[in-house]
Design an enzyme around this catalytic site. Structure first.
Site, short mmCIF file in Angstrom:
data_model
loop_
_atom_site.label_atom_id
_atom_site.label_comp_id
_atom_site.label_asym_id
_atom_site.label_seq_id
_atom_site.Cartn_x
_atom_site.Cartn_y
_atom_site.Cartn_z
N SER A 225 0.83 -1.20 0.00
CA SER A 225 0.00 0.00 0.00
C SER A 225 0.87 1.26 0.00
O SER A 225 1.67 1.44 -0.92
CB SER A 225 -0.95 -0.05 1.21
OG SER A 225 -1.98 0.87 1.10
N ASP A 452 -8.77 -4.38 -6.13
CA ASP A 452 -8.28 -3.67 -4.94
C ASP A 452 -9.05 -2.35 -4.79
O ASP A 452 -9.00 -1.50 -5.66
CB ASP A 452 -6.78 -3.40 -5.09
CG ASP A 452 -6.13 -2.95 -3.78
OD1 ASP A 452 -6.77 -2.21 -3.02
OD2 ASP A 452 -4.97 -3.35 -3.55
N HIS A 480 -7.43 -5.87 -0.81
CA HIS A 480 -6.29 -4.95 -0.82
C HIS A 480 -4.98 -5.71 -0.66
O HIS A 480 -4.78 -6.38 0.34
CB HIS A 480 -6.47 -3.94 0.31
CG HIS A 480 -5.43 -2.87 0.35
ND1 HIS A 480 -4.94 -2.27 -0.79
CD2 HIS A 480 -4.79 -2.27 1.41
CE1 HIS A 480 -4.04 -1.34 -0.44
NE2 HIS A 480 -3.94 -1.33 0.87
#
Length: 510
Positions: A225, A452, A480
């Site tokens: 991320s 995602d 995610h």
């Protein structure tokens, strides 16, 4: 306090450990074994003014089953002779006893503690990777154990996360700007000069010091991320020192705040639609009719809660801001969708917001006793307001909100008016780099998930394209990030890259 869109720009990673796949390590590696020799090649070519940082000796001590150390870095990288700050590190030594180097990890955020994440990371990687590398976690500057940003007391944070700004009038927008400005001033008062130096570029420069102090000629790193933004920034600043970088659930570092908000709004809208379809295909789903009807029912629930917050089992009400956080949190991992069904059922059929509030608390890291054990919320805002600031003029924000609503009619409102969050942040913006091409870097593996919600797949495609040596690995699925929660195909490909330096074919799909 940051408004809802800012709180969700680069959201925290949620990982579920699956089965571990085995890979065979190659006898050749890009990094030599860590050494305590301060004259090691790990610090070769460094500006003499920075040599004391690069050549420092890390003193590892036992802390439970792990090892702990602290590193010293400049507060302001433009003034290496000025004040310094400390970074906290944790290490799990390679099980082989003969590491080829260190594998640094960042779980995202910005603001998530890698030190807290390390025990989970141990079970995500294969036995072969654990044998080959020392697993090293560090909290970036401003985060938790590393000279942390501090802003408000828990009770104040409760109020701010539940707050529902009124963006329908100029007066409401002005109030939001003013309240966010007051939050920023509280951060500056409690944090001091550090608040102006927790940007991503400074954290990336810190990583190069850690690389040298660990004795590695090149950086081996796995970032999730926001951690991909940090990794891409490192590659751009130090392309010759890139070893094996895995960037999973990628950010596109060239996007401005408005583009990020629009992308995430569309991502969460799509993820919510996928959830609704799955819910309606099962038993006891509170959402009736087809997917469009189900989405409309969730929108109607938000409208009802905005007008009349829901009761909960405690003394806090569920506001619409908290309700959205509760709905969004389970969308990070498909395995959590049944939890969302239970929470929506309680809210829609019984008018009980307890389950959604618990999910929102999970997002913000709030404990049942009302405490926040980490500073992830404060660090989140501090980093983002330094890296980029969206336009704050009411007319511009309204136009952007209209565009977002077209792409995400159910959840778009929660990603709009982000300019109000950083409009009057009390320290100057640092901004992004001019280029992220990282010319001359070794192959960098970018992993993207097609469904995602938090870091849309298009961002992984964009990052792989802009990196001169980027290689894209695609996981076809929901949720995610991919490594450690998807399938053996992804794990095998990533592990092989970490162990041999050979990435999968560009464009490979799992």
């Amino acid at each position: 306090m940051p408004t809802p869109p800012v709180l969700r720009r680069c959201v925290l990673v949620v990982l579920v450990a699956l089965g571990l796949a085995a890979c065979t390590p190659s006898p050749k590696h890009q990094a030599t074994a860590p050494t305590s020799d301060a004259s090691s090649s790990a610090s070769a070519g460094v500006d003499p003014a920075l040599a004391p940082f690069y050549e420092q000796q890390l003193e590892w001590t036992a802390c439970g089953s792990q090892q702990c150390a602290e590193a010293t870095v400049p507060l302001d990288w433009s003034q290496p002779d000025g004040d310094t700050i400390t970074l906290a590190l944790r290490r799990v030594p390679a099980t082989s006893g003969e590491p080829v180097g260190s594998l640094l990890v960042n779980p995202g955020g910005p603001g998530r503690s890698a030190i807290d994440f390390l025990p989970s990371f141990q079970v995500l990687v294969s036995a072969e990777v654990r044998a080959a590398y020392d697993l090293v976690a560090f909290d970036p500057r401003g985060v938790q154990a590393s000279s942390p940003v501090t802003c408000v007391e828990p009770a104040e944070l409760d109020e701010l996360t539940a707050w529902v700004p009124d963006f329908t009038t100029d007066e409401g927008i002005a109030e939001a700007v003013e309240r966010n400005a007051a939050y920023g001033e509280a951060c500056l008062e409690r944090t001091g000069p550090l608040l102006g130096h927790v940007d991503t570029a400074s954290a990336a420069r810190d990583m190069d010091v850690l690389r040298a102090a660990l004795g590695d000629d090149a950086l081996t790193y796995l970032g999730y991320s926001y951690g991909t933004d940090l990794g891409a920034t490192y590659a751009a600043l130090f392309p010759a020192r890139v070893g094996r970088l895995v960037l999973d659930g990628a950010m596109d570092p060239t996007l401005d705040s408005g583009e990020v908000a629009a992308g995430q709004a569309a991502g969460f809208e799509a993820a919510l639609r996928a959830y609704v379809a799955d819910c309606q295909a099962g038993a006891d789903c509170p959402l009736t009719g087809d997917v469009d009807a189900g989405m409309a029912q969730i929108g109607e629930l938000f409208d009802r809660i905005r007008a009349n917050p829901l009761r909960t089992s405690g003394d806090r009400e569920l506001t619409v801001a908290l309700a959205f956080s509760g709905v969004a949190t389970p969308l990070y991992a498909q395995q959590s969708w049944p939890v969302l069904t239970q929470a929506l059922t309680s809210a829609m059929r019984a008018g009980d917001g307890t389950a959604l509030l618990q999910l929102a608390d999970q997002y913000y890291g709030r404990e049942p006793d009302g405490t926040y054990p980490t500073n992830q919320n404060e660090a989140f805002t501090a980093v983002l307001c330094l890296d980029d600031r969206a336009p704050a003029a009411p007319a511009e924000m309204r136009a952007e909100a209209e565009r977002i609503a077209e792409a995400a009619p159910t959840v778009g409102e929660f990603f709009s008016y982000g300019g109000a969050a950083c409009a009057e942040w009390p320290v100057p913006e640092v901004g992004a780099l001019d280029s992220y091409a990282a010319e001359g870097a070794a192959p960098i593996l970018v992993v993207g998930t097609t469904g995602d919600p938090a870091t849309p797949y298009a961002w992984s495609q964009a990052l792989a394209d802009m990196l001169s040596s980027g290689v894209l690995l695609t996981f076809e699925g929901e949720g995610h990030t991919a490594y450690g929660r998807s399938n053996a195909c992804v794990k095998d490909a990533v592990d092989a890259y970490l162990l041999t330096g050979t990435p999968p074919a560009d464009g490979a799909r799992c």
